[in-house]
Design a protein around this motif. Structure first.
Motif, mmCIF file in Angstrom:
data_model
loop_
_atom_site.group_PDB
_atom_site.id
_atom_site.type_symbol
_atom_site.label_atom_id
_atom_site.label_comp_id
_atom_site.label_asym_id
_atom_site.label_seq_id
_atom_site.Cartn_x
_atom_site.Cartn_y
_atom_site.Cartn_z
ATOM 1 N N PHE A 77 0.807 -1.223 0.000
ATOM 2 C CA PHE A 77 0.000 0.000 0.000
ATOM 3 C C PHE A 77 0.842 1.276 0.000
ATOM 4 C CE2 PHE A 77 -3.648 -2.642 0.772
ATOM 5 C CZ PHE A 77 -4.703 -1.912 0.253
ATOM 6 N N GLN A 78 2.153 1.178 0.213
ATOM 7 C CA GLN A 78 2.992 2.374 0.154
ATOM 8 C C GLN A 78 2.921 3.040 -1.227
ATOM 9 O OE1 GLN A 78 4.779 4.068 2.418
ATOM 10 N NE2 GLN A 78 5.858 5.429 1.014
ATOM 11 N N PRO A 79 3.203 2.323 -2.328
ATOM 12 C CA PRO A 79 3.080 2.987 -3.644
ATOM 13 C C PRO A 79 1.639 3.313 -4.018
ATOM 14 C CG PRO A 79 3.589 0.642 -3.913
ATOM 15 C CD PRO A 79 3.751 0.952 -2.451
ATOM 16 N N ILE A 80 0.694 2.517 -3.545
ATOM 17 C CA ILE A 80 -0.719 2.825 -3.828
ATOM 18 C C ILE A 80 -1.096 4.159 -3.206
ATOM 19 C CG2 ILE A 80 -3.101 2.112 -3.379
ATOM 20 C CD1 ILE A 80 -2.137 -0.792 -3.544
ATOM 21 N N GLN A 81 -0.692 4.360 -1.957
ATOM 22 C CA GLN A 81 -0.961 5.641 -1.294
ATOM 23 C C GLN A 81 -0.299 6.792 -2.035
ATOM 24 O OE1 GLN A 81 -1.123 6.502 3.019
ATOM 25 N NE2 GLN A 81 -0.263 4.458 3.256
ATOM 26 N N TRP A 82 0.949 6.584 -2.407
ATOM 27 C CA TRP A 82 1.703 7.653 -3.078
ATOM 28 C C TRP A 82 0.992 8.079 -4.356
ATOM 29 C CZ3 TRP A 82 4.015 8.878 -7.633
ATOM 30 C CH2 TRP A 82 4.967 9.903 -7.613
ATOM 31 N N LEU A 83 0.602 7.098 -5.170
ATOM 32 C CA LEU A 83 -0.081 7.399 -6.423
ATOM 33 C C LEU A 83 -1.410 8.109 -6.188
ATOM 34 C CD1 LEU A 83 0.594 4.125 -8.448
ATOM 35 C CD2 LEU A 83 1.412 6.420 -9.024
ATOM 36 N N CYS A 84 -2.179 7.601 -5.220
ATOM 37 C CA CYS A 84 -3.489 8.200 -4.937
ATOM 38 C C CYS A 84 -3.347 9.638 -4.482
ATOM 39 C CB CYS A 84 -4.223 7.373 -3.878
ATOM 40 S SG CYS A 84 -4.824 5.777 -4.464
ATOM 41 N N TYR A 85 -2.382 9.886 -3.588
ATOM 42 C CA TYR A 85 -2.205 11.228 -3.042
ATOM 43 C C TYR A 85 -1.664 12.191 -4.097
ATOM 44 C CZ TYR A 85 -0.535 15.034 -0.086
ATOM 45 O OH TYR A 85 -0.308 16.262 0.463
ATOM 46 N N ARG A 86 -0.615 11.770 -4.813
ATOM 47 C CA ARG A 86 0.042 12.669 -5.764
ATOM 48 C C ARG A 86 -0.812 12.951 -7.003
ATOM 49 N NH1 ARG A 86 3.890 15.086 -2.735
ATOM 50 N NH2 ARG A 86 5.261 13.549 -1.728
ATOM 51 N N PHE B 180 -4.391 12.074 -7.437
ATOM 52 C CA PHE B 180 -5.841 12.237 -7.336
ATOM 53 C C PHE B 180 -6.308 12.994 -6.085
ATOM 54 C CE2 PHE B 180 -4.992 8.278 -9.693
ATOM 55 C CZ PHE B 180 -5.524 8.637 -10.915
ATOM 56 N N GLY B 181 -5.418 13.286 -5.154
ATOM 57 C CA GLY B 181 -5.785 14.124 -4.028
ATOM 58 C C GLY B 181 -6.314 13.394 -2.812
ATOM 59 N N TYR B 182 -6.919 14.173 -1.922
ATOM 60 C CA TYR B 182 -7.282 13.685 -0.596
ATOM 61 C C TYR B 182 -8.233 12.496 -0.627
ATOM 62 C CZ TYR B 182 -9.487 13.341 3.962
ATOM 63 O OH TYR B 182 -9.995 12.848 5.144
ATOM 64 N N HIS C 129 -6.596 9.357 -1.716
ATOM 65 C CA HIS C 129 -5.642 8.920 -0.688
ATOM 66 C C HIS C 129 -6.367 8.301 0.490
ATOM 67 C CE1 HIS C 129 -2.831 9.893 2.815
ATOM 68 N NE2 HIS C 129 -2.333 8.848 2.184
ATOM 69 N N LYS C 130 -7.456 8.927 0.919
ATOM 70 C CA LYS C 130 -8.217 8.386 2.041
ATOM 71 C C LYS C 130 -8.761 6.997 1.716
ATOM 72 C CE LYS C 130 -12.067 9.018 5.172
ATOM 73 N NZ LYS C 130 -12.463 7.603 4.978
ATOM 74 N N ALA C 131 -9.248 6.810 0.481
ATOM 75 C CA ALA C 131 -9.755 5.495 0.085
ATOM 76 C C ALA C 131 -8.653 4.443 0.168
ATOM 77 C CB ALA C 131 -10.325 5.561 -1.330
ATOM 78 N N SER C 132 -7.433 4.817 -0.210
ATOM 79 C CA SER C 132 -6.324 3.868 -0.124
ATOM 80 C C SER C 132 -5.975 3.554 1.329
ATOM 81 C CB SER C 132 -5.096 4.414 -0.860
ATOM 82 O OG SER C 132 -4.490 5.489 -0.177
ATOM 83 N N VAL C 133 -6.077 4.562 2.186
ATOM 84 C CA VAL C 133 -5.808 4.344 3.607
ATOM 85 C C VAL C 133 -6.887 3.456 4.236
ATOM 86 C CG1 VAL C 133 -5.645 5.492 5.862
ATOM 87 C CG2 VAL C 133 -4.493 6.475 3.872
ATOM 88 N N ASP C 134 -8.125 3.670 3.822
ATOM 89 C CA ASP C 134 -9.210 2.803 4.303
ATOM 90 C C ASP C 134 -8.940 1.346 3.901
ATOM 91 O OD1 ASP C 134 -10.465 5.032 5.313
ATOM 92 O OD2 ASP C 134 -11.904 5.216 3.676
ATOM 93 N N GLY C 135 -8.562 1.147 2.650
ATOM 94 C CA GLY C 135 -8.261 -0.207 2.187
ATOM 95 C C GLY C 135 -7.097 -0.825 2.945
ATOM 96 N N LEU C 136 -6.059 -0.037 3.156
ATOM 97 C CA LEU C 136 -4.907 -0.496 3.940
ATOM 98 C C LEU C 136 -5.336 -1.008 5.299
ATOM 99 C CD1 LEU C 136 -1.848 -0.549 4.812
ATOM 100 C CD2 LEU C 136 -2.151 1.866 5.425
ATOM 101 N N ASN C 137 -6.166 -0.231 5.981
ATOM 102 C CA ASN C 137 -6.530 -0.587 7.350
ATOM 103 C C ASN C 137 -7.571 -1.699 7.418
ATOM 104 O OD1 ASN C 137 -5.093 1.234 9.447
ATOM 105 N ND2 ASN C 137 -5.538 2.569 7.702
#
Length: 244
Positions: free
Chosen positions: A24-33, A35-37, A40-48
């Motif tokens: 999820f590290q690169p997934i978060q990076w891509l989402c944040y850089r 597509f924005g907040y 990124h939040k959706a990726s963090v939800d999936g991570l957790n």
């Protein structure tokens, strides 16, 4: 037997937990850089989600109980006891619609795949415990973001983890600072049970077959109450739920 099976299944748990963080590290990076907040939040939800249910590799059950009608259009301060690092993924996943942000040690913003990136860019407060001015300033900025976006904060007022499940006295500092900036925030206590048992033998082996449970308790309206009263009410509610 919990310890015996822990020796067998802890490596499996750590394998999947670690792989989840790395993936999820690169997934978060891509989402944040790119597509924005919201992305990124959706990726963090999936991570957790995956971090929470990694507990099944230890034979542990995961139960989240929320019988409260908590509004989504109002900032909240969730107040919980803290027993281990494994408290946190479930809180993020099950409370995802409330956009909860954490007050964390600034040291955690470096060196941990996925977790450090989220702490650095997710909108929480990263405080230097040796610099009280910086810490208060970070919490004030978090309060501003809560007010502007109807976000929520998660606070562990014990100040440190309880290694035996016994609740420590609550400190009012973080709650008081946030309430100054977000006086209309709803205080929501959460009781966490048995997370400490997972690490009762240390980091290895982890205990097998524990029953991890989060229970959302009745919200506390902070109107007309000072931070000391609110903090005491939250502590008493959690103590009652824990039978302490």
């Amino acid at each position: 037997m919990n310890k015996f099976f822990g020796y067998i299944f802890s490596p499996l748990f750590y394998l999947f937990f670690g792989l989840t963080l790395i993936i999820f590290q690169p997934i978060q990076w891509l989402c944040y850089r790119m597509f924005g907040y919201q992305a990124h939040k959706a990726s963090v939800d999936g991570l957790n989600f995956f971090l929470t249910y990694c507990d099944i590799f230890l034979g542990s059950s995961v139960t989240f109980i929320n019988e409260q009608n908590i509004p989504v259009d109002q900032p909240k301060i969730f107040v919980a006891n803290h027993q281990s690092m494994y408290d946190i993924p479930g809180l993020i996943w099950f409370l995802r619609k409330h956009h909860i942000k954490f007050i964390s040690k600034i040291e955690l913003t470096k060196g941990i795949p996925s977790i450090s990136f989220n702490l650095k860019y997710g909108g929480g407060a990263n405080i230097d415990r040796k610099d009280s001015k910086q810490a208060v300033g970070e919490i004030i900025l978090l309060g501003n973001r809560m007010k502007e976006n109807n976000w929520s904060a998660m606070i562990f007022p014990e100040g440190t983890r309880s290694k035996d499940g016994n609740l420590k006295p609550f400190h009012i500092g973080g709650i008081a600072t946030l309430l100054k900036k977000v006086p209309n925030a709803l205080i929501v206590p959460i009781a966490i049970e048995n997370s400490w048992k997972m690490v009762q033998y240390g980091t290895f082996p982890l205990s097998f077959g524990e029953k991890i449970r989060w229970t959302v308790l009745k919200p506390i309206d902070s109107t007309g109450k000072n931070p000391e009263e609110v903090t005491q009410e939250a502590e008493q509610a959690i103590r009652k739920k824990l039978g302490q």
